[in-house]
Design a protein around this motif. Structure first.
Motif, PDB file in Angstrom:
ATOM      1  N   SER A  10     -11.627   3.062   5.622  1.00 41.27           N
ATOM      2  CA  SER A  10     -10.164   3.045   5.760  1.00 41.27           C
ATOM      3  C   SER A  10      -9.534   2.033   4.807  1.00 41.27           C
ATOM      4  O   SER A  10      -8.422   2.240   4.315  1.00 41.27           O
ATOM      5  N   ARG A  11     -10.265   0.962   4.508  1.00 37.92           N
ATOM      6  CA  ARG A  11      -9.784  -0.040   3.542  1.00 37.92           C
ATOM      7  C   ARG A  11      -9.619   0.593   2.161  1.00 37.92           C
ATOM      8  O   ARG A  11      -8.619   0.381   1.477  1.00 37.92           O
ATOM      9  N   PHE A  12     -10.591   1.411   1.759  1.00 34.04           N
ATOM     10  CA  PHE A  12     -10.484   2.117   0.481  1.00 34.04           C
ATOM     11  C   PHE A  12      -9.399   3.187   0.532  1.00 34.04           C
ATOM     12  O   PHE A  12      -8.647   3.379  -0.423  1.00 34.04           O
ATOM     13  N   LYS A  13      -9.329   3.874   1.660  1.00 31.65           N
ATOM     14  CA  LYS A  13      -8.346   4.950   1.781  1.00 31.65           C
ATOM     15  C   LYS A  13      -6.934   4.417   1.623  1.00 31.65           C
ATOM     16  O   LYS A  13      -6.075   5.057   0.986  1.00 31.65           O
ATOM     17  N   ASP A  14      -6.676   3.243   2.180  1.00 32.77           N
ATOM     18  CA  ASP A  14      -5.346   2.635   2.051  1.00 32.77           C
ATOM     19  C   ASP A  14      -5.001   2.336   0.602  1.00 32.77           C
ATOM     20  O   ASP A  14      -3.821   2.221   0.238  1.00 32.77           O
ATOM     21  N   LEU A  15      -6.024   2.194  -0.230  1.00 33.62           N
ATOM     22  CA  LEU A  15      -5.811   1.925  -1.661  1.00 33.62           C
ATOM     23  C   LEU A  15      -5.831   3.210  -2.493  1.00 33.62           C
ATOM     24  O   LEU A  15      -5.728   3.157  -3.715  1.00 33.62           O
ATOM     25  N   GLY A  16      -6.006   4.324  -1.822  1.00 32.30           N
ATOM     26  CA  GLY A  16      -6.045   5.605  -2.534  1.00 32.30           C
ATOM     27  C   GLY A  16      -7.348   5.854  -3.266  1.00 32.30           C
ATOM     28  O   GLY A  16      -7.378   6.583  -4.266  1.00 32.30           O
ATOM     29  N   ILE A 293     -15.954  -4.852  -7.000  1.00 31.42           N
ATOM     30  CA  ILE A 293     -15.801  -3.523  -7.598  1.00 31.42           C
ATOM     31  C   ILE A 293     -14.333  -3.201  -7.795  1.00 31.42           C
ATOM     32  O   ILE A 293     -13.942  -2.574  -8.794  1.00 31.42           O
ATOM     33  N   LEU A 294     -13.469  -3.645  -6.868  1.00 33.00           N
ATOM     34  CA  LEU A 294     -12.033  -3.411  -7.030  1.00 33.00           C
ATOM     35  C   LEU A 294     -11.493  -4.167  -8.231  1.00 33.00           C
ATOM     36  O   LEU A 294     -10.680  -3.641  -9.004  1.00 33.00           O
ATOM     37  N   ARG A 295     -11.940  -5.420  -8.404  1.00 28.43           N
ATOM     38  CA  ARG A 295     -11.487  -6.199  -9.565  1.00 28.43           C
ATOM     39  C   ARG A 295     -11.949  -5.549 -10.868  1.00 28.43           C
ATOM     40  O   ARG A 295     -11.178  -5.463 -11.824  1.00 28.43           O
ATOM     41  N   MET A 296     -13.197  -5.086 -10.888  1.00 27.52           N
ATOM     42  CA  MET A 296     -13.719  -4.473 -12.103  1.00 27.52           C
ATOM     43  C   MET A 296     -13.015  -3.169 -12.429  1.00 27.52           C
ATOM     44  O   MET A 296     -12.905  -2.783 -13.600  1.00 27.52           O
ATOM     45  N   LEU A 297     -12.512  -2.498 -11.415  1.00 25.69           N
ATOM     46  CA  LEU A 297     -11.766  -1.245 -11.613  1.00 25.69           C
ATOM     47  C   LEU A 297     -10.261  -1.477 -11.712  1.00 25.69           C
ATOM     48  O   LEU A 297      -9.479  -0.525 -11.756  1.00 25.69           O
ATOM     49  N   ALA A 298      -9.873  -2.760 -11.738  1.00 25.31           N
ATOM     50  CA  ALA A 298      -8.465  -3.147 -11.871  1.00 25.31           C
ATOM     51  C   ALA A 298      -7.604  -2.573 -10.746  1.00 25.31           C
ATOM     52  O   ALA A 298      -6.478  -2.100 -10.973  1.00 25.31           O
ATOM     53  N   VAL A 299      -8.140  -2.629  -9.534  1.00 22.97           N
ATOM     54  CA  VAL A 299      -7.397  -2.183  -8.352  1.00 22.97           C
ATOM     55  C   VAL A 299      -6.996  -3.419  -7.549  1.00 22.97           C
ATOM     56  O   VAL A 299      -7.834  -4.250  -7.222  1.00 22.97           O
ATOM     57  N   GLU A 300      -5.717  -3.541  -7.228  1.00 25.68           N
ATOM     58  CA  GLU A 300      -5.230  -4.678  -6.469  1.00 25.68           C
ATOM     59  C   GLU A 300      -5.074  -4.306  -4.998  1.00 25.68           C
ATOM     60  O   GLU A 300      -4.538  -3.252  -4.676  1.00 25.68           O
ATOM     61  N   GLU A 301      -5.596  -5.205  -4.113  1.00 24.42           N
ATOM     62  CA  GLU A 301      -5.426  -4.957  -2.690  1.00 24.42           C
ATOM     63  C   GLU A 301      -4.077  -5.482  -2.225  1.00 24.42           C
ATOM     64  O   GLU A 301      -3.583  -6.484  -2.697  1.00 24.42           O
TER      65      GLU A 301
END
Length: 301
Positions: A10-16, A293-301
């Protein structure tokens, strides 16, 4: 409260972000990974084979960021990562306490044969097996990183003395520790504990030759990687009782095969490559791996 897989999803889902968690006993095969990876941008790696063939298939698709869950990296071809320009990180320093705790538990179990007693009592027997005391015994510890140093420090409470083998650590001898070159002084050790990484130099470092250097009746613990021990030679030494018993959380081939002769030795203890698995450690490592992995993919929480 223990975070479940659904909570992480669900944490990933919230980030799309779409996430897949394959059903696997220990590792996926190269072919399975080659089929899966091209569709994904990031990979949080377990103990799966991260070979050049696998990485190239991912790179030819969408793969562009890798994080190794945990500290062991012997399954990863770092040269191929560099060649293919695939960035990779791991999560160091996560399990020193947890794995050293298990190593101590195994050591006590081998000394007092508690696991064998448990098996017999369950069968309706009432055995009185005679163990050995821990105080003043010598323990060879291979590797003096977070895990090995944790083991050595915890053994002080038992009045035990550690002989450390680690070419990257140079410390002076003290009341409880001495540092030697492998396999010097193995003949003095009542226990031998492996807590080092697996690489070309350490592969099969316990073999017929080094086993011959060991004290008769030595007890062996491995909480690191199965490939450190030549299992054929270990089986021979268990059969002759050169090795009295062994506690193995890891094996050369995992899961341990049903027909493995290791299973015929009642005094031995077997794990399932599970020594790091506590609620706290898993949550901590999950959180760090996800953040990386989020930082490496340039995804901000």
């Amino acid at each position: 409260m223990l975070a479940t897989k659904d909570q992480y999803l669900s944490r990933f889902k919230d980030l799309g972000i779409e996430v897949t968690c394959p059903n696997v006993t220990q590792t996926l095969s190269e072919d399975a990974l080659i089929d899966i990876l091209p569709d994904y941008n990031g990979w949080i790696i377990g103990d799966d084979p991260v070979t050049k063939r696998v990485l190239k298939a991912g790179k030819d698709g969408n793969l562009r960021a890798l994080v190794k869950w945990g500290i062991g990296t012997d399954n990863i071809d770092f040269n191929a990562c560099d060649e293919l320009d695939l960035p990779i990180e791991n999560t160091p320093g996560m399990f020193g306490d947890e794995v050293s705790d298990i190593a101590i538990g195994y050591l006590i179990g081998l000394a007092r044969e508690t696991f064998q007693i448990d098996r017999e009592v369950r069968k309706g027997e009432w055995p009185k097996l005679r163990g050995i005391s821990l105080r003043d015994k010598n323990v060879a510890i291979v590797g003096f990183g977070d895990i090995g140093s944790g083991i050595a420090n915890k053994l002080i409470a038992f009045g035990m003395h550690s002989i450390i083998y680690d070419p990257y650590v140079n410390q002076s001898k003290n009341e409880y520790f001495s540092f030697e070159n492998w396999p010097e002084r193995l003949s003095e050790c009542d226990f031998l504990v492996f807590a080092c990484e697996l690489n070309q130099k350490t592969h099969h470092m316990l073999n017929q030759n080094t086993l011959s250097e060991c004290k008769d009746g030595v007890r062996i613990v491995n909480v690191s990687r199965g490939g450190l021990i030549n299992e054929i030679d270990l089986i021979d030494s268990l059969r002759s009782e050169k090795v009295y018993s062994a506690a193995l959380d890891v094996f050369e081939k995992e899961p341990l095969q049903n027909d493995s002769e290791l299973k015929s030795f009642d005094r031995c203890i077997f794990g399932s490559h599970n020594s790091s698995n506590t609620s706290e450690a898993v949550e901590r490592t999950n959180d760090i791996a996800i953040k990386k992995i989020l930082r490496m993919l340039a995804v901000e929480e």
